[in-house]
Enzyme design. Sequence first.
Site, PDB file in Angstrom:
ATOM      1  N   TYR A   1       0.830  -1.197   0.000  1.00 24.47           N
ATOM      2  CA  TYR A   1       0.000   0.000   0.000  1.00 24.47           C
ATOM      3  C   TYR A   1       0.868   1.252   0.000  1.00 24.47           C
ATOM      4  CZ  TYR A   1      -4.093  -2.832   1.194  1.00 24.47           C
ATOM      5  OH  TYR A   1      -5.105  -3.753   1.179  1.00 24.47           O
TER       6      TYR A   1
ATOM      7  N   TYR B   1      -0.144 -10.035  -0.051  1.00 25.23           N
ATOM      8  CA  TYR B   1       0.898  -9.508   0.838  1.00 25.23           C
ATOM      9  C   TYR B   1       0.854 -10.208   2.198  1.00 25.23           C
ATOM     10  CZ  TYR B   1      -3.020  -6.614   2.568  1.00 25.23           C
ATOM     11  OH  TYR B   1      -4.212  -6.173   3.060  1.00 25.23           O
TER      12      TYR B   1
ATOM     13  N   ARG C   1      -2.544 -12.182   2.856  1.00 26.51           N
ATOM     14  CA  ARG C   1      -3.873 -11.792   2.398  1.00 26.51           C
ATOM     15  C   ARG C   1      -4.019 -12.106   0.921  1.00 26.51           C
ATOM     16  NH1 ARG C   1      -7.665  -8.392   3.820  1.00 26.51           N
ATOM     17  NH2 ARG C   1      -8.750 -10.242   3.088  1.00 26.51           N
TER      18      ARG C   1
ATOM     19  N   HIS D   1      -6.981  -8.468  -3.257  1.00 22.62           N
ATOM     20  CA  HIS D   1      -8.308  -7.913  -2.987  1.00 22.62           C
ATOM     21  C   HIS D   1      -8.319  -6.406  -3.198  1.00 22.62           C
ATOM     22  CE1 HIS D   1      -6.139  -7.454   0.836  1.00 22.62           C
ATOM     23  NE2 HIS D   1      -6.933  -6.423   1.078  1.00 22.62           N
TER      24      HIS D   1
ATOM     25  N   HIS E   1     -10.521  -2.999  -1.678  1.00 23.43           N
ATOM     26  CA  HIS E   1     -11.461  -2.484  -0.690  1.00 23.43           C
ATOM     27  C   HIS E   1     -12.449  -1.536  -1.366  1.00 23.43           C
ATOM     28  CE1 HIS E   1      -9.003  -3.797   2.823  1.00 23.43           C
ATOM     29  NE2 HIS E   1      -7.999  -3.605   1.976  1.00 23.43           N
TER      30      HIS E   1
END
Length: 229
Positions: A100, A139, A149, A152, A154
């Site tokens: 991120y 990640y 994870r 994906h 959000h």
Amino acid sequence: MNDMTRPALDPPYDYPEYRSTRLRSPKEKLLELPRGALDVPGPLVPKGFVRDGDNDLTVHGKSAPLGEKMILVGRLLDAEGRPIRDSLVEIWQANASGRYHHPGDDHEAPLDPNFKGIGKTFTDANGEYRFVTVKPGAYPWSNHAFAWRPQHIHFSLLGNAPVQRLVTQMYFPGDPLLDIDPVYNSVPDPAARKRMIAGLALEVGIENVALGYRFDIVLAGAKSTPLGI
């Protein structure tokens, strides 16, 4: 939205396998508000809040971001399948390496200076939205040993007023990490979990450039998309 309009398809506040819920879940019994208690006029999201290009996450750097370019479309619907128009939809995601663009993410994957990972748009008269982005990477996270994870994106759904925020996550078909992901599996109904997985939609992609995916979001009813994750 209350228990009369939405089935028990959302994840519980406290899900032991998802460690952070132990700290943030309510410790006291929730208060039930009377129907209509929050139905009061409020400030609307102005149209100028979304600018041209805010739904294209690939055009805000000096060059194209790294990774697999994709087109993501879908519809925002109510329990009866009717479109939810002029509704603000925001997304945020990791880059193609699974990192991120945020100071709190310091794991070893590289940052992409040409990818911020945030986009927004309004739904149109048919309740449809469209984003251009890159497929996010998986990640690691510290929930448990060898935890990763799944890929994906959000979603933040704000209706036409900033006090109406709902959140969910969208996953990709065929991801082997789904079976062992406690966030995905915190949704109690297996059928509801599958409604968080986008479908491959080649016709909405760009030939020789980008794959297309479709992810419709239903906000109420027996076929609603799980929220609160």
